[in-house]
Design a protein around this motif. Structure first.
Motif, PDB file in Angstrom:
ATOM      1  N   PHE A  39       0.803  -1.214   0.000  1.00 54.03           N
ATOM      2  CA  PHE A  39       0.000   0.000   0.000  1.00 54.03           C
ATOM      3  C   PHE A  39       0.834   1.262   0.000  1.00 54.03           C
ATOM      4  CE2 PHE A  39      -3.311  -2.839   1.713  1.00 54.03           C
ATOM      5  CZ  PHE A  39      -4.027  -2.807   0.548  1.00 54.03           C
ATOM      6  N   GLU A  42       5.515   0.569  -2.681  1.00 56.67           N
ATOM      7  CA  GLU A  42       5.482   0.272  -4.104  1.00 56.67           C
ATOM      8  C   GLU A  42       4.747   1.345  -4.904  1.00 56.67           C
ATOM      9  OE1 GLU A  42       4.163  -3.441  -5.465  1.00 56.67           O
ATOM     10  OE2 GLU A  42       5.985  -4.473  -4.887  1.00 56.67           O
ATOM     11  N   SER A  43       4.196   2.297  -4.202  1.00 53.09           N
ATOM     12  CA  SER A  43       3.304   3.218  -4.885  1.00 53.09           C
ATOM     13  C   SER A  43       3.969   4.439  -5.493  1.00 53.09           C
ATOM     14  CB  SER A  43       2.219   3.687  -3.909  1.00 53.09           C
ATOM     15  OG  SER A  43       1.638   2.568  -3.295  1.00 53.09           O
ATOM     16  N   GLN A  45       4.903   6.499  -8.140  1.00 53.00           N
ATOM     17  CA  GLN A  45       4.422   6.397  -9.501  1.00 53.00           C
ATOM     18  C   GLN A  45       4.165   7.787 -10.060  1.00 53.00           C
ATOM     19  OE1 GLN A  45       0.672   6.856  -9.820  1.00 53.00           O
ATOM     20  NE2 GLN A  45       0.404   7.154  -7.645  1.00 53.00           N
ATOM     21  N   THR A  47       2.277   8.195 -13.252  1.00 51.04           N
ATOM     22  CA  THR A  47       0.990   8.236 -13.953  1.00 51.04           C
ATOM     23  C   THR A  47      -0.129   8.490 -12.955  1.00 51.04           C
ATOM     24  OG1 THR A  47       1.823   6.033 -14.470  1.00 51.04           O
ATOM     25  CG2 THR A  47       0.216   7.024 -16.008  1.00 51.04           C
ATOM     26  N   PRO A  50      -6.196   6.250 -12.596  1.00 50.24           N
ATOM     27  CA  PRO A  50      -7.352   6.498 -13.455  1.00 50.24           C
ATOM     28  C   PRO A  50      -8.591   6.883 -12.662  1.00 50.24           C
ATOM     29  CG  PRO A  50      -6.376   4.338 -13.879  1.00 50.24           C
ATOM     30  CD  PRO A  50      -5.703   4.889 -12.688  1.00 50.24           C
ATOM     31  N   TRP A 175     -10.485   3.717 -19.350  1.00 50.42           N
ATOM     32  CA  TRP A 175      -9.436   4.643 -19.749  1.00 50.42           C
ATOM     33  C   TRP A 175      -8.802   4.179 -21.060  1.00 50.42           C
ATOM     34  CZ3 TRP A 175      -8.667   1.065 -15.862  1.00 50.42           C
ATOM     35  CH2 TRP A 175      -7.552   0.233 -15.966  1.00 50.42           C
TER      36      TRP A 175
ATOM     37  N   ILE B 232      -2.369   2.026 -15.660  1.00 49.56           N
ATOM     38  CA  ILE B 232      -2.865   1.914 -14.291  1.00 49.56           C
ATOM     39  C   ILE B 232      -1.672   2.020 -13.340  1.00 49.56           C
ATOM     40  CG2 ILE B 232      -2.748  -0.633 -14.218  1.00 49.56           C
ATOM     41  CD1 ILE B 232      -5.557  -0.391 -12.815  1.00 49.56           C
ATOM     42  N   SER B 233      -1.829   2.818 -12.281  1.00 50.65           N
ATOM     43  CA  SER B 233      -0.708   3.005 -11.355  1.00 50.65           C
ATOM     44  C   SER B 233      -0.544   1.774 -10.474  1.00 50.65           C
ATOM     45  CB  SER B 233      -0.967   4.221 -10.474  1.00 50.65           C
ATOM     46  OG  SER B 233      -2.055   3.953  -9.610  1.00 50.65           O
ATOM     47  N   LYS B 234       0.633   1.627  -9.901  1.00 57.40           N
ATOM     48  CA  LYS B 234       0.867   0.483  -9.017  1.00 57.40           C
ATOM     49  C   LYS B 234      -0.053   0.523  -7.803  1.00 57.40           C
ATOM     50  CE  LYS B 234       5.588  -0.620 -10.271  1.00 57.40           C
ATOM     51  NZ  LYS B 234       6.992  -0.732  -9.816  1.00 57.40           N
ATOM     52  N   GLU B 235      -0.298   1.733  -7.328  1.00 55.08           N
ATOM     53  CA  GLU B 235      -1.176   1.896  -6.169  1.00 55.08           C
ATOM     54  C   GLU B 235      -2.601   1.417  -6.506  1.00 55.08           C
ATOM     55  OE1 GLU B 235      -2.135   5.915  -5.351  1.00 55.08           O
ATOM     56  OE2 GLU B 235      -1.819   5.622  -3.208  1.00 55.08           O
ATOM     57  N   GLU B 236      -3.078   1.822  -7.671  1.00 58.72           N
ATOM     58  CA  GLU B 236      -4.418   1.448  -8.103  1.00 58.72           C
ATOM     59  C   GLU B 236      -4.489  -0.064  -8.345  1.00 58.72           C
ATOM     60  OE1 GLU B 236      -7.012   3.077  -8.033  1.00 58.72           O
ATOM     61  OE2 GLU B 236      -8.435   2.286  -9.493  1.00 58.72           O
ATOM     62  N   SER B 238      -2.747  -2.335  -6.772  1.00 53.26           N
ATOM     63  CA  SER B 238      -2.822  -2.966  -5.450  1.00 53.26           C
ATOM     64  C   SER B 238      -4.235  -2.868  -4.882  1.00 53.26           C
ATOM     65  CB  SER B 238      -1.862  -2.298  -4.472  1.00 53.26           C
ATOM     66  OG  SER B 238      -0.546  -2.588  -4.812  1.00 53.26           O
ATOM     67  N   ARG B 239      -4.871  -1.724  -5.122  1.00 55.95           N
ATOM     68  CA  ARG B 239      -6.242  -1.579  -4.627  1.00 55.95           C
ATOM     69  C   ARG B 239      -7.173  -2.549  -5.331  1.00 55.95           C
ATOM     70  NH1 ARG B 239     -11.040   0.029  -5.946  1.00 55.95           N
ATOM     71  NH2 ARG B 239     -10.503   0.892  -7.977  1.00 55.95           N
ATOM     72  N   LEU B 240      -7.108  -2.570  -6.679  1.00 54.04           N
ATOM     73  CA  LEU B 240      -8.003  -3.427  -7.462  1.00 54.04           C
ATOM     74  C   LEU B 240      -7.874  -4.889  -7.044  1.00 54.04           C
ATOM     75  CD1 LEU B 240      -7.892  -2.305 -11.204  1.00 54.04           C
ATOM     76  CD2 LEU B 240      -9.878  -2.388  -9.709  1.00 54.04           C
TER      77      LEU B 240
END
Lengths: 509, 509
Positions: A39, A42-43, A45, A47, A50, A175, B232-236, B238-240
């Motif tokens: 969480f 690794e975040s 980033q 970009t 979306p 997207w 898609i970001s790494k954070e997103e 991880s969330r997905l």
């Protein structure tokens, strides 16, 4: 543990402006290391996420860059039908990276789809995940499957624009992204023809995807149950249980046959209260199975009529929520309407600026290349020979698509092997023999362990035609050997055996 | 053929004011006789067609009248879960007509539902059509299954009000009808508890119906595919791919176990690009599997942690579209949220004016009768012993419901055999022994061929506890022998064998 919370908060702040993913350690009783890794740290980033920028669909910020000369060339395949899947199966992944773009992650074994509507086969038995057909797309570092629709092709830049397929309110908004290709294969198929008839899209169900078969099944079972509830008039009951099929091609005939089988056996046993109200009508403007031998057509007509399917000559003028209006003003009330009058070019194909064949398909030459542009091929129902080739446009059949996919895989492998895999590199490469289609024959089942097999090479030719049980056995065996994976072969055999022993399943899930 | 058209028009005019079902003979090439019979001459009817009068839902015009003394008495069963289905299976249809009212036409084999979410089992393997459990409802003249919800009970008149379940824009609007009963059995089950927490109903998925399992599967596969798309970001990502399960009861634990199995084996193989982003978190306010022996709880905790499930102590305060807020303010982002924190009384049960047991269930006496009214019984998760009986309310378990259904079938058969089947006739009938529940033990799987079996009679008692592979084998065998029909037993065995050999299915249909 304050140090730990501080680290979490700092990394979290650094990595994201829009969302907080703080996870205080007091709540975590096990495996805290996982949380930090996923969480926060690794975040890092650049970009934007979306979900945090709904306007992302207009600004394409990412995608797959063009391949470098020292990398494997990339084949991008649009579509996951017979043509695209057979191609991907045959591509040599030592030579190419494979990227598939399709709104569904499986291939549908279309000839068996009609059987799933009434529970003879399970839905899953006729769907083959692409990851099983070409395992590289899920494991190889440069190969991917993207659940998306292609929105545009830039043949000069050698890249395509795509938009993700999402669903549900809680999902991320769709997207856009770009993919650069070395070779592009357009195999996105065709769309069901409605001939511009009013109400078809709104009220009729097509029979091309697993979701269509599921919808037909749910509606059929709903209508069977509703018609048994007190308070419904006999007239309304007859309407609810009137199943109308428009189009007398193989799909329409097979579906009618399966449906009358279902009625004869399962409805009579499991919906005994309403069994006298259910009927199947097949409406065709010309003749049923017009591509088959005349003897087979007569046999099919006899068998269908015998099993209770009503064959009606008619042209549909308009479809309303509960009735069809024919050209001469006749009104046909219905409870279930299945539309299978053949296919035509999709909106995506219509909108592309590539050359077209007669009938509006993407025009290809004898090697299935789209002339006038580099490195673009087209196969399956969306492709047709250009008029200049002097060849006829091939029918929209699974066997044509399958043969084209197989041919193109061999061609691309040959090109790739001699170093012509990258973009704009294949000008002088020897392509090998032209694509030649040889028709192996047509098959259709008419229900009750009866089928037709037409082994003539073409409509005018002479050859073997078979009818009856032997033919039905050939039909089942032929499909069983063609179902792609052993898993599904096994499942289809088990489904058939179970239906034979226990009858069809009638749970509405 | 003018005579024929005239007949059609006359009968059509006579029978219906609102709809014309004329089918001129010129269009009909075969079996015209069918058309006349079904669209016209059978349509003499007095009840208005529901589709032509949308206001029908307020005026009940039809239904099943009270049975006459020379007819079989009618048992009306509300619900098609473990209790209702076991009851219907056991009822003697030589004595009774059986009418089932339920919004679904099948029973769900709930203990195996978690396995269907990840493709270990097919959806159809865990759904048993009611028509197979009690064939009389689809064939016997006075027995029916109605796809409807019960909206009210009039215990004085011995009748219930129902409303049909319909769906889709082209379907008929729902309508109301009445059913008179001789015996009424309320077995409509419970509803998932949300404890009034904001956002649960909107964003979390329960795990009680086949449709829930389908939704979980579709969402899981969608998220797996979306997280692989460029942009898609790494954070997103991880969330997905963060799957959160709320509630550490057997369902939550089994689902977490299945999910981590799926990740370990199938995601690592089929979604290799995103395998490091997917994680499972199980959030529980107290202890997981709190009803099990302490040794088993420790074993479950160890196994789940070992297979990568993160166990978190926490109380959910609010659920938002992409994150959960815990009581202490922690935010947990999620892509899939499954809610299984137990069950509570449904709105229908809350609204009835029948006596209640502690916890708000319908109160029953030792013979599962609802006292103070005649001929009404209640079983399963919606029923509980009245405080006056001095007995505790039994847990909402399949085995309690199944045992109650079996007991009540024997009781009703006994009553019916001595002529007490009709309404208000059973006052002096000998009911036989009281219902006594003996707990046979609890089972739960924790994934990876490991399970727990707790064979103690109650929470404080001593007895056998098993863990590990032997236990898993018992778990599978026990379920296999309980799956209701041979068809489904066969299918479940085939599913397990196929998953073992070929891995899980990953097509998103």
């Amino acid at each position: 543990m304050t140090w730990f919370r501080n680290i979490l908060q700092i990394t979290s702040f650094k990595s994201s402006f829009n969302q907080k993913h703080t996870y205080p350690s007091s709540q975590i009783i096990y495996t805290t290391r996982f949380f930090i890794r996923n969480f926060t740290s690794e975040s890092f980033q650049t970009t934007p996420s979306p979900s945090s920028s709904p306007s992302v669909s207009n600004t394409i910020t990412s995608g797959l860059e063009p391949t470098k000369p020292n990398e494997k060339p990339r084949v991008v395949v649009l579509g996951s039908g017979w043509a695209g899947c057979r191609l991907m199966k045959g591509l040599d992944t030592n030579i190419y990276d494979v990227v598939c773009v399709s709104p569904r992650n499986h291939m549908v074994f279309t000839p068996l789809l009609a059987s799933t509507c009434v529970g003879t086969l399970e839905f899953r038995s006729v769907a083959e995940p692409i990851g099983r057909i070409q395992p590289a797309i899920s494991t190889a570092p440069g190969s991917y499957f993207f659940l998306a629709n292609c929105k545009g092709i830039d043949t000069d830049k050698h890249e395509i624009k795509c938009e993700t397929v999402t669903d549900g309110a809680d999902s991320v908004p769709p997207w856009n992204f770009k993919i650069a290709y070395d070779k592009l294969v357009i195999a996105s198929g065709a769309e069901a023809s409605t001939f511009g008839i009013k109400g078809v899209k709104e009220h009729a169900i097509f029979l091309r995807e697993v979701s269509h078969a599921q919808e037909i099944r749910r509606k059929l079972l709903l209508n069977l149950m509703l018609s048994d509830v007190p308070g419904i008039s006999k007239e309304e009951k007859s309407r609810l249980l009137h199943c109308v099929v428009i189009g007398g091609g193989p799909t329409g005939v097979e579906f009618s046959g399966e449906l009358s089988d279902f009625i004869k056996k399962d409805v009579h046993e499991r919906y005994a209260h309403v069994k006298d109200y259910i009927h199947v009508t097949l409406i065709e403007a010309n003749e049923i199975l017009s591509s088959f031998d005349v003897r087979l057509r007569e046999y099919a007509t006899k068998q269908l009529t015998k099993s209770g399917v009503r064959l009606v000559h008619g042209v549909v003028k308009e479809v309303q929520p509960q009735k069809i209006i024919l050209n001469d003003g006749t009104e046909v009330p219905y409870g279930l309407l299945v539309w299978s009058t053949g296919v035509g070019p999709s909106n995506f194909i219509k909108a592309t600026e590539l050359p077209k064949s007669p009938g509006g398909r993407i025009g290809v030459d004898e090697w299935l290349r789209v002339p006038s542009v580099q490195d673009v091929f087209s196969i399956g129902d969306c492709a047709g020979f250009l008029e200049t080739t002097g060849r006829p446009v091939l029918p929209a059949l699974a066997q044509v698509a399958e043969r084209q996919g197989r041919y193109l895989a061999v061609l691309l492998n040959r090109v790739g092997k001699v170093g012509g895999g990258h973009a704009n590199c294949a000008n002088d490469t020897e392509l090998g023999g032209q694509f030649v289609y040889r028709h192996l024959g047509s098959m259709a089942t008419v229900g009750r362990y009866k089928a037709l097999v037409d082994l003539r090479k073409n409509k005018e030719g002479k050859g073997i035609s078979l009818t009856g049980f032997v033919s039905w056995f050939i039909w089942r065996s032929a499909y069983l050997t063609r179902v792609v994976s052993w898993r599904n072969r096994f499942y289809v055999a088990v489904n058939w055996a179970t239906t034979f022993v226990f009858g069809r399943d009638i749970s509405r899930i």
